[in-house]
Design an enzyme around this catalytic site. Structure first.
Site: not given
Ligand code: CP
Ligand code: NVA
Length: 301
Positions: A134, A287
């Site tokens: 990830h 993010r």
């Protein structure tokens, strides 16, 4: 073609540029409404496909908002609703999408799917999570650590729990950003063998966390893990819960991170999640900024 497939597939100097670029873009739009455009519009006239074969809140929303802030447009696609979910090959899907869009982000199960997409696409492909890694998450996490506590180089990062996909990207980052990574968890849930050499193992969580600058955990049951394994995994991982007693062993200014979604009072107590060392919502916000910088890098903008 500049795909963003994994942290260990991207040059450390580029990773550093991406983080610094993310911090600069974040600072530039401080205080603006979320929907306000950035001063720079590097994705003007760009179309971005966001493909999800697994659920998502943060990845979906942060990529979508990030593209729009940079002047681009998005197509959010569910793998199950595409012909991809009904037998069309990944290679053909990649070639078709490349005729319509300028960038592809995919969250999928097998890493092979991501790699095949990247091999056959003629536009950049970004890894939005696979069973193995990830990377976008860990770019946001590095950015978050440095925002709060300065350069991560030489720091001690302790992962407590399952040796999963998020851990794997931390392991890649430990090498690229030159920090020490300690894994503490049961031997049955050790990280995959390919990561050996990138971290050290300490089975005793109290010893592992001693002197840590950052303590990290993640869900005990990932999206690709069978639900039938839930109880067994919980039993194996209970001793690795991040709670106030464990955090007390870390440095006084140690941070706590979790990529979210969290299962409160399983892998981490609410007292730690909501406590003064927790930076979980900064991670979630970052993010957005980190991925905007990744997209710019992919497109050479
Ligand atoms: N951390 C993360 O990737 O969250 P989502 O599953 O909500 O995208
Ligand atoms: N390890 C988790 C991360 C979710 C963002 C999973 O793969 O389900």
């Amino acid at each position: 073609m500049k795909h963003f497939l994994d942290i260990n597939q991207t040059a450390p100097a580029d990773l550093r540029d991406i983080i610094d670029g993310a911090a600069a873009m974040k600072a530039e739009r401080l205080g603006r409404p979320r929907g306000a455009p950035d001063d720079d519009q590097p994705l003007k006239d760009h179309m971005v496909a966001l493909i999800f074969e697994k659920p998502s809140t943060r990845t979906r929303v942060s990529f979508d908002v990030g593209v729009r802030q940079m002047g681009g447009q998005t197509l959010v696609l569910s793998g199950a609703d595409m012909q991809l979910g009904h037998g069309e090959t990944i290679a053909d899907t990649a070639r078709v999408l490349s005729r319509y869009v300028d960038l592809i982000m995919i969250r999928t199960f097998e890493e092979a799917t991501l790699l095949e997409m990247a091999e056959y696409a003629s536009v950049p492909v970004i890894n939005g999570l696979t069973n193995r890694t990830h990377p976008c998450q860990i770019m946001a996490d590095i950015m978050t650590f440095e925002e709060h506590n300065g350069p991560i180089k030489g720091k001690k990062v302790v992962w407590s729990g399952d040796g999963n996909n998020v851990f794997a990207s931390f392991a890649h980052a430990a090498k690229s950003f030159d920090f020490d990574l300690v894994f503490t968890g049961p031997p049955t849930l050790d990280p995959e063998a390919a990561l050996s050499g990138l971290y050290t193992t300490e089975r005793d969580p109290d010893k592992a966390v001693t002197g840590a600058d950052l303590v990290v955990t993640d869900t005990w049951v990932s999206m690709h893990d069978p639900q039938s394994a839930r109880e067994r995994r919980h039993n194996q991982l209970r001793a690795y819960q991040v709670n106030d007693a464990l955090m007390a062993k870390a440095k006084p200014d140690a941070l706590f991170m979790h990529c979210l979604p969290a299962h409160r009072d399983d892998e981490v107590t609410s007292s730690v999640m909501d406590g003064p060392r927790s930076v979980i919502f900064d991670e979630a916000e970052n993010r957005l900024h980190a991925q905007k910088s990744i997209m710019r890098w992919c497109l050479g903008k």
